[in-house]
Design a protein around this motif. Structure first.
Motif, PDB file in Angstrom:
ATOM      1  N   VAL A  10      39.467  99.696  26.847  1.00 17.25           N
ATOM      2  CA  VAL A  10      38.718 100.222  25.705  1.00 17.25           C
ATOM      3  C   VAL A  10      38.291  99.110  24.759  1.00 17.25           C
ATOM      4  CG1 VAL A  10      39.660 102.547  25.823  1.00 17.25           C
ATOM      5  CG2 VAL A  10      40.831 100.824  24.454  1.00 17.25           C
ATOM      6  N   SER A  11      38.981  97.965  24.788  1.00 16.38           N
ATOM      7  CA  SER A  11      38.542  96.826  23.991  1.00 16.38           C
ATOM      8  C   SER A  11      39.146  95.538  24.538  1.00 16.38           C
ATOM      9  CB  SER A  11      38.909  96.989  22.513  1.00 16.38           C
ATOM     10  OG  SER A  11      40.297  96.902  22.328  1.00 16.38           O
ATOM     11  N   ALA A  12      38.435  94.455  24.301  1.00 15.90           N
ATOM     12  CA  ALA A  12      38.906  93.119  24.665  1.00 15.90           C
ATOM     13  C   ALA A  12      38.412  92.170  23.583  1.00 15.90           C
ATOM     14  CB  ALA A  12      38.376  92.709  26.028  1.00 15.90           C
ATOM     15  N   GLU A  13      39.314  91.319  23.105  1.00 17.10           N
ATOM     16  CA  GLU A  13      38.949  90.397  22.043  1.00 17.10           C
ATOM     17  C   GLU A  13      39.481  89.014  22.361  1.00 17.10           C
ATOM     18  OE1 GLU A  13      39.651  89.993  17.250  1.00 17.10           O
ATOM     19  OE2 GLU A  13      39.767  91.958  18.181  1.00 17.10           O
ATOM     20  N   ARG A  14      38.631  88.054  22.209  1.00 25.80           N
ATOM     21  CA  ARG A  14      39.016  86.669  22.486  1.00 25.80           C
ATOM     22  C   ARG A  14      39.923  86.158  21.374  1.00 25.80           C
ATOM     23  NH1 ARG A  14      34.368  82.331  23.046  1.00 25.80           N
ATOM     24  NH2 ARG A  14      33.854  83.425  21.137  1.00 25.80           N
ATOM     25  N   LEU A  15      41.000  85.502  21.760  1.00 26.84           N
ATOM     26  CA  LEU A  15      41.908  84.844  20.829  1.00 26.84           C
ATOM     27  C   LEU A  15      41.946  83.365  21.160  1.00 26.84           C
ATOM     28  CD1 LEU A  15      44.944  87.284  21.092  1.00 26.84           C
ATOM     29  CD2 LEU A  15      43.249  87.208  19.286  1.00 26.84           C
ATOM     30  N   ASN A  16      42.548  82.587  20.313  1.00 29.42           N
ATOM     31  CA  ASN A  16      42.730  81.175  20.604  1.00 29.42           C
ATOM     32  C   ASN A  16      43.676  81.045  21.797  1.00 29.42           C
ATOM     33  OD1 ASN A  16      42.599  78.414  20.374  1.00 29.42           O
ATOM     34  ND2 ASN A  16      44.182  78.302  18.814  1.00 29.42           N
ATOM     35  N   GLY A  17      43.139  80.684  22.943  1.00 29.30           N
ATOM     36  CA  GLY A  17      43.972  80.485  24.126  1.00 29.30           C
ATOM     37  C   GLY A  17      44.159  81.710  24.998  1.00 29.30           C
ATOM     38  N   GLY A  18      43.398  82.776  24.779  1.00 32.12           N
ATOM     39  CA  GLY A  18      43.539  83.948  25.623  1.00 32.12           C
ATOM     40  C   GLY A  18      42.705  85.122  25.134  1.00 32.12           C
ATOM     41  N   VAL A  19      43.032  86.301  25.643  1.00 32.28           N
ATOM     42  CA  VAL A  19      42.357  87.531  25.223  1.00 32.28           C
ATOM     43  C   VAL A  19      43.396  88.617  25.020  1.00 32.28           C
ATOM     44  CG1 VAL A  19      40.138  87.066  26.348  1.00 32.28           C
ATOM     45  CG2 VAL A  19      41.921  88.237  27.607  1.00 32.28           C
ATOM     46  N   ILE A  20      43.122  89.523  24.107  1.00 28.65           N
ATOM     47  CA  ILE A  20      43.966  90.701  23.927  1.00 28.65           C
ATOM     48  C   ILE A  20      43.176  91.884  24.466  1.00 28.65           C
ATOM     49  CG2 ILE A  20      43.226  91.060  21.528  1.00 28.65           C
ATOM     50  CD1 ILE A  20      46.120  92.131  21.036  1.00 28.65           C
ATOM     51  N   ILE A  21      43.793  92.646  25.337  1.00 29.58           N
ATOM     52  CA  ILE A  21      43.120  93.770  25.996  1.00 29.58           C
ATOM     53  C   ILE A  21      43.863  95.059  25.682  1.00 29.58           C
ATOM     54  CG2 ILE A  21      42.433  94.760  28.226  1.00 29.58           C
ATOM     55  CD1 ILE A  21      42.139  91.901  29.256  1.00 29.58           C
ATOM     56  N   ALA A  22      43.104  96.073  25.265  1.00 23.90           N
ATOM     57  CA  ALA A  22      43.648  97.399  24.997  1.00 23.90           C
ATOM     58  C   ALA A  22      43.143  98.367  26.060  1.00 23.90           C
ATOM     59  CB  ALA A  22      43.228  97.879  23.615  1.00 23.90           C
ATOM     60  N   PHE A  23      44.069  99.148  26.594  1.00 28.28           N
ATOM     61  CA  PHE A  23      43.742 100.116  27.633  1.00 28.28           C
ATOM     62  C   PHE A  23      43.696 101.529  27.062  1.00 28.28           C
ATOM     63  CE2 PHE A  23      45.596  96.461  29.739  1.00 28.28           C
ATOM     64  CZ  PHE A  23      44.736  96.250  30.798  1.00 28.28           C
ATOM     65  N   GLU A  24      43.028 102.408  27.789  1.00 29.00           N
ATOM     66  CA  GLU A  24      42.836 103.789  27.355  1.00 29.00           C
ATOM     67  C   GLU A  24      44.157 104.527  27.121  1.00 29.00           C
ATOM     68  OE1 GLU A  24      39.634 107.080  28.634  1.00 29.00           O
ATOM     69  OE2 GLU A  24      40.946 106.427  30.248  1.00 29.00           O
TER      70      GLU A  24
END
Length: 51
Positions: A10-24
Motif C-alpha cells: 500500500v506504500s513504499a518510502e525511500r529512507l537513508n539506506g533502504g525503504v520502508i514498505i507497508a502491506f495491506e
C-alpha cells in the motif's frame, strides 16, 4: 507481475539506506539497501534506455 495470492503493497518510502514498505494487512518493515541488493538476482530486472 502480481498474482491473486501475492501480498499487496500500500506504500513504499525511500529512507537513508533502504525503504520502508507497508502491506495491506497492516504489516510494515524496513528493507535495507544491502538486503535488497543481495536478493537482486531474484528480482524482475528493468532495463532502461539511454537518453
Amino acid at each position: 507481475m502480481e498474482t491473486p495470492s501475492a501480498p499487496r503493497i500500500v506504500s513504499a518510502e525511500r529512507l537513508n539506506g533502504g525503504v520502508i514498505i507497508a502491506f495491506e494487512d497492516g504489516k510494515c518493515a524496513v528493507y535495507s539497501a544491502a538486503l535488497l541488493y543481495a536478493t537482486f538476482s531474484h528480482a524482475e530486472h528493468v532495463i532502461t534506455e539511454p537518453e
